[in-house]
Every structure is written in C-alpha cells, then in structure tokens.
Design an enzyme around this catalytic site. Structure first.
Site, mmCIF file in Angstrom:
data_model
loop_
_atom_site.group_PDB
_atom_site.id
_atom_site.type_symbol
_atom_site.label_atom_id
_atom_site.label_comp_id
_atom_site.label_asym_id
_atom_site.label_seq_id
_atom_site.Cartn_x
_atom_site.Cartn_y
_atom_site.Cartn_z
ATOM 1 N N HIS A 14 0.844 -1.207 0.000
ATOM 2 C CA HIS A 14 0.000 0.000 0.000
ATOM 3 C C HIS A 14 0.877 1.254 0.000
ATOM 4 O O HIS A 14 1.336 1.707 1.044
ATOM 5 C CB HIS A 14 -0.910 -0.010 1.225
ATOM 6 C CG HIS A 14 -1.948 1.073 1.215
ATOM 7 N ND1 HIS A 14 -3.183 0.911 1.792
ATOM 8 C CD2 HIS A 14 -1.949 2.329 0.710
ATOM 9 C CE1 HIS A 14 -3.896 2.015 1.636
ATOM 10 N NE2 HIS A 14 -3.149 2.901 0.989
ATOM 11 N N ARG A 18 2.412 8.928 -6.463
ATOM 12 C CA ARG A 18 1.989 10.253 -6.967
ATOM 13 C C ARG A 18 2.179 10.510 -8.450
ATOM 14 O O ARG A 18 1.857 11.603 -8.914
ATOM 15 C CB ARG A 18 2.722 11.376 -6.214
ATOM 16 C CG ARG A 18 2.630 11.331 -4.704
ATOM 17 C CD ARG A 18 1.222 11.449 -4.240
ATOM 18 N NE ARG A 18 1.119 11.668 -2.794
ATOM 19 C CZ ARG A 18 0.029 11.371 -2.098
ATOM 20 N NH1 ARG A 18 -1.029 10.859 -2.695
ATOM 21 N NH2 ARG A 18 -0.014 11.606 -0.819
ATOM 22 N N ASN A 48 -5.045 6.865 -6.816
ATOM 23 C CA ASN A 48 -5.439 8.280 -6.725
ATOM 24 C C ASN A 48 -4.375 9.212 -7.294
ATOM 25 O O ASN A 48 -3.927 10.151 -6.657
ATOM 26 C CB ASN A 48 -5.814 8.665 -5.283
ATOM 27 C CG ASN A 48 -4.690 8.449 -4.283
ATOM 28 O OD1 ASN A 48 -3.766 7.677 -4.540
ATOM 29 N ND2 ASN A 48 -4.757 9.113 -3.143
ATOM 30 N N HIS A 141 -10.477 1.040 1.466
ATOM 31 C CA HIS A 141 -10.329 2.024 2.534
ATOM 32 C C HIS A 141 -11.693 2.077 3.211
ATOM 33 O O HIS A 141 -12.671 2.520 2.607
ATOM 34 C CB HIS A 141 -9.961 3.379 1.915
ATOM 35 C CG HIS A 141 -9.811 4.494 2.903
ATOM 36 N ND1 HIS A 141 -8.706 5.305 2.929
ATOM 37 C CD2 HIS A 141 -10.624 4.934 3.889
ATOM 38 C CE1 HIS A 141 -8.845 6.208 3.895
ATOM 39 N NE2 HIS A 141 -10.012 6.009 4.492
ATOM 40 N N HIS A 202 -5.177 -0.421 5.784
ATOM 41 C CA HIS A 202 -4.804 0.346 6.984
ATOM 42 C C HIS A 202 -5.835 0.299 8.117
ATOM 43 O O HIS A 202 -6.360 1.327 8.537
ATOM 44 C CB HIS A 202 -4.482 1.800 6.633
ATOM 45 C CG HIS A 202 -5.388 2.456 5.626
ATOM 46 N ND1 HIS A 202 -6.752 2.397 5.720
ATOM 47 C CD2 HIS A 202 -5.109 3.162 4.501
ATOM 48 C CE1 HIS A 202 -7.283 3.049 4.708
ATOM 49 N NE2 HIS A 202 -6.306 3.508 3.950
ATOM 50 N N ASP A 275 1.078 2.668 3.615
ATOM 51 C CA ASP A 275 0.255 3.787 3.147
ATOM 52 C C ASP A 275 1.144 5.019 2.931
ATOM 53 O O ASP A 275 0.743 6.157 3.212
ATOM 54 C CB ASP A 275 -0.887 4.096 4.132
ATOM 55 C CG ASP A 275 -1.976 4.933 3.478
ATOM 56 O OD1 ASP A 275 -1.926 5.137 2.250
ATOM 57 O OD2 ASP A 275 -2.884 5.381 4.203
HETATM 58 O O1 DOR Z 1 -3.771 9.664 4.701
HETATM 59 C C1 DOR Z 1 -4.025 9.276 3.577
HETATM 60 N N1 DOR Z 1 -3.324 9.709 2.509
HETATM 61 N N2 DOR Z 1 -5.023 8.427 3.401
HETATM 62 C C2 DOR Z 1 -5.479 8.115 2.183
HETATM 63 O O2 DOR Z 1 -6.461 7.416 2.103
HETATM 64 C C3 DOR Z 1 -4.848 8.660 0.979
HETATM 65 C C4 DOR Z 1 -3.480 9.100 1.237
HETATM 66 C C5 DOR Z 1 -2.936 10.017 0.176
HETATM 67 O O3 DOR Z 1 -3.051 9.691 -1.001
HETATM 68 O O4 DOR Z 1 -2.379 11.067 0.524
HETATM 69 ZN ZN ZN Z 2 -3.585 4.882 0.968
#
Ligand code: DOR
Ligand code: ZN
Length: 381
Positions: A14, A18, A48, A141, A202, A275
């Site tokens: 996980h 970016r 994302n 999530h 998480h 994460d």
């Molecule tokens: O804290 C987090 N940051 N939780 C998430 O679900 C996404 C992640 C992010 O992409 O910054």
């Molecule tokens: Zn995440």
C-alpha cells in the site's frame, strides 16, 4: 562483530507514489529509491493519481512509466468510482494479460480521502460480485461517509469553525473509530453474501480488529493490513507532530494501538503496509492546520521501526523477525498474487544503531513523522 541477516526483499502492498499528476510531491523514481533504501523491493501503488487510474489507458501509462524504474518492482491497483470504470477493469482483466500481470487488484474508497475517489455506493455490491467471479483481489479504505459527516457536523455545532480548524487533533474526532467499524461491518456483510476475497486497508481500530477476527473465525475470506503510523503513533503524538500527524484513517487512541499489536500477536493482522503518502512540507504546514492534506511517508522507515520492535527495545510493541517476513513478504505476496521470489534478498545489520533524520532519507517529501527516533537495524544491501 556484525550481526547481518538476510530477508526476502520486502513487499509494501500500500503506497502512493503520486505519478502521474503530482510529481511536485514525488515520483516513481524518487520513491522507488526510498523503498530500496528501506529494504522494500516491491510495492503496490494506489490509483489516486491524475489522471485517476480508472481506465485501461491510464493503467497502461503507469505500467510503462514503471518499466523505467529499476530500484523497485511497482505493481498498481486499479480504481473504480463509477460503473464505467468497472467495465474498464473487466476489459483489463480479461483482454490485457500483460497489464493484468502488473495489476495487484481493485482499490475502493468507501469514503473520500486524498484524491476524492469515493465509490458510487450504488455499484459496491456489483463490485463485490465481479471481483469474486473474476478473482480480482479487492481492497478497501473502510470509513463510513455518513458517520464521518455527522461527526464533523456535531463538532462544528459545538464551536466556531476557526477554533475547530486550528486544532488538527480534532481530525481524529471527525473520522471516529465507529466510522471504520461500521464500514468494515458493511464490507463483511458483502463478503458473506458474495464470498469475495477481501482485504481491509490500513485497519486502525480495536473494533475493526475485533470484526476481522470474528469474520476469520466464521471462515470468511478476509484479510487486513495495519500501517506503521498506527502501530507506532497515537493521538498523543499530535502535540509533537501537528499536521505531520494528519492522515486517513486518523491517529487513534493508545488502546486502539495496543489492539493492533495484539492483532499481530494472535495472527489477525495479515500484512504491515505503509500507506506511504508523501505531501510537501509546504502543503502540510498550512493555515489553518485542518486544511493540511492527509498522508505521511513511511516506506523507508517501516523496516527499521519493526526491527527495533523485534530487538525488544519497546516492551509494549512485540514482533519477531519471522513475523516481519510473514507480514511484509509472504502474506502480501500470496494475497495479491505478486509472484515475488524469496530468493531476491536484502541484507540487514541487526546491530546498527541510528537515528531517523528526514534529510538522510530518500523520499522527495523530505520529512518524516519519525524524525529523531532512535532505531536499531539497517539495510546494508
Ligand atoms: O492519509 C491518507 N493519505 N489516506 C489516504 O487514504 C490517501 C493518502 C494520500 O493519497 O495522501
Ligand atoms: Zn492509501
């Protein structure tokens, strides 16, 4: 005398690297360097990004970017927020074997987080059905949008927005433990209905651990991961960290923290995954604090923190090297069908004592919530 051991190159199932879209935060190349320095040889990267990884084309673009990266084997989760994306995923899974080989599964957001990828609630059942039929690993999530919304509303009725927004620790009250529990219970009800292998991302609460433990005892195909920041930090740390302690799900109580360690001990927890979510310091240090983006880096500090726990330095945080191997290699390798070999090894000096300083780490973001922590155990090759 040195005390060097070997481990399989770790898998972090996980991370957020970016790219594309947020290269000012980090890139595949910078974060792969960070992963390698932390003993992590393979990661599963989240959808994302921008464009969001919800089409075959967007997925193929990420795969071709990753082909240039040598420090780390990067796999990708596909994202789905609406019905059309599910069609894209079916296409990828059935007609593009070369892309499927790089796809670790489907990531769902049951509530908004960074990137606003909350899934349309109307298609969630269909997703569970399709993932079971096509054997697509499904990870979510788990937070309840309704509970989060009402928790925030409740707080904002109690005090002025300016007061609320100046105290980032209230983030933990706006996304309460009950929200995670409700969302996990909902997911478990769908696992019951469709028998879909399902992985909780998480997991951060005692209630969540309890639900997953009970579901496993019922024989359901459910697995879960916990993150180092929830294992090593709690709401007590907001004082020190301020917005650097803001993430989703948020920091929890020390009782929740203890429940996660207990979950490692009794085998409820299947994976430890970071994460890893870099944001720039400038983005994190904004006014008002509550508007800071959620997410913390962690891919390079996971192993030293776990090895320090394994050294016995911290009485209340217990793990063995064998468990680290299971949680950070064997289990994610199996759950996400990654096909990684344990013959690709890393060497670790168990006696190396050092202090975590962001300036010596490799993530582009240049900060860590573990600044100044004294750890033992370092990757030497
Ligand atoms: O804290 C987090 N940051 N939780 C998430 O679900 C996404 C992640 C992010 O992409 O910054
Ligand atoms: Zn995440």
């Amino acid at each position: 005398m040195t005390n060097i051991i070997t481990l399989p190159g770790l898998i972090d199932c996980h991370v957020h690297f970016r790219e594309p879209g947020f290269e000012h935060k980090s890139t595949m190349k910078t974060e792969a360097t960070s992963a390698k320095a932390g003993g992590v040889s393979c990661v599963c990267e989240m959808p994302n990004t921008n464009p969001p990884c919800v089409t075959v084309d967007a997925f193929a673009d990420k795969v071709s970017r990753a082909a240039q990266i040598t420090d780390c084997d990067i796999r990708f989760f596909f994202g789905v927020t609406e019905a059309a994306h599910l069609e894209e995923l079916k296409d990828l899974w059935t007609n593009h074997p070369e892309l499927k080989a790089r796809c670790s599964g489907l990531k769902l957001y049951l509530d908004h987080s960074t990137g606003n990828q909350k899934v349309d609630g109307g298609i969630v059942e269909e997703i569970f059905k399709i993932c079971a039929a096509l054997k697509i690993p499904l990870i979510a999530h788990c937070e309840s949008p309704e509970i989060n919304e009402s928790a925030e509303k409740f707080l904002r009725e109690k005090a002025e927005d300016t007061v609320i927004d100046s105290d980032v620790s209230l983030h933990s009250l706006m996304r309460p433990a009950a929200s995670e529990a409700e969302s996990i219970a909902y997911a478990i009800s769908l696992v019951q209905k469709y028998n879909t292998p399902f992985h909780v991302a998480h997991l951060s609460t005692a209630q969540g651990i309890g639900l997953v433990k009970a579901a496993k005892e019922d024989g359901l195909p459910i697995t879960c991961e916990v993150a180092p920041h929830h294992l090593f930090l709690s709401i007590e740390d907001y004082k020190e960290l301020g917005t650097l302690g803001k993430m989703n799900p948020p920091l929890r109580s020390s009782l929740d923290q203890q429940a996660l360690w207990k979950g490692i001990e009794d085998g409820t927890v299947d994976c430890i995954a970071t994460d890893h979510a870099p944001h720039t310091l400038e983005e994190k240090q904004v006014t008002p604090p509550m508007s800071a983006p959620s997410g913390v880096p962690g891919v390079e500090t996971m192993l030293p923190l776990l090895l320090t726990a394994a050294s016995g330095k911290w009485e209340d945080r217990k793990i063995t090297i064998e468990q680290i191997k299971k949680l950070c290699f064997e289990n994610p390798n199996r759950i996400f069908n990654l096909g990684r070999s344990d013959t690709e090894i890393i060497e670790v000096d168990l006696d190396a004592e050092w202090t975590i300083h962001a300036k010596e780490l490799h993530s582009q973001c240049d900060w860590t919530p573990f600044e100044g922590w004294e750890v033992v155990g370092k990757v030497v090759s």
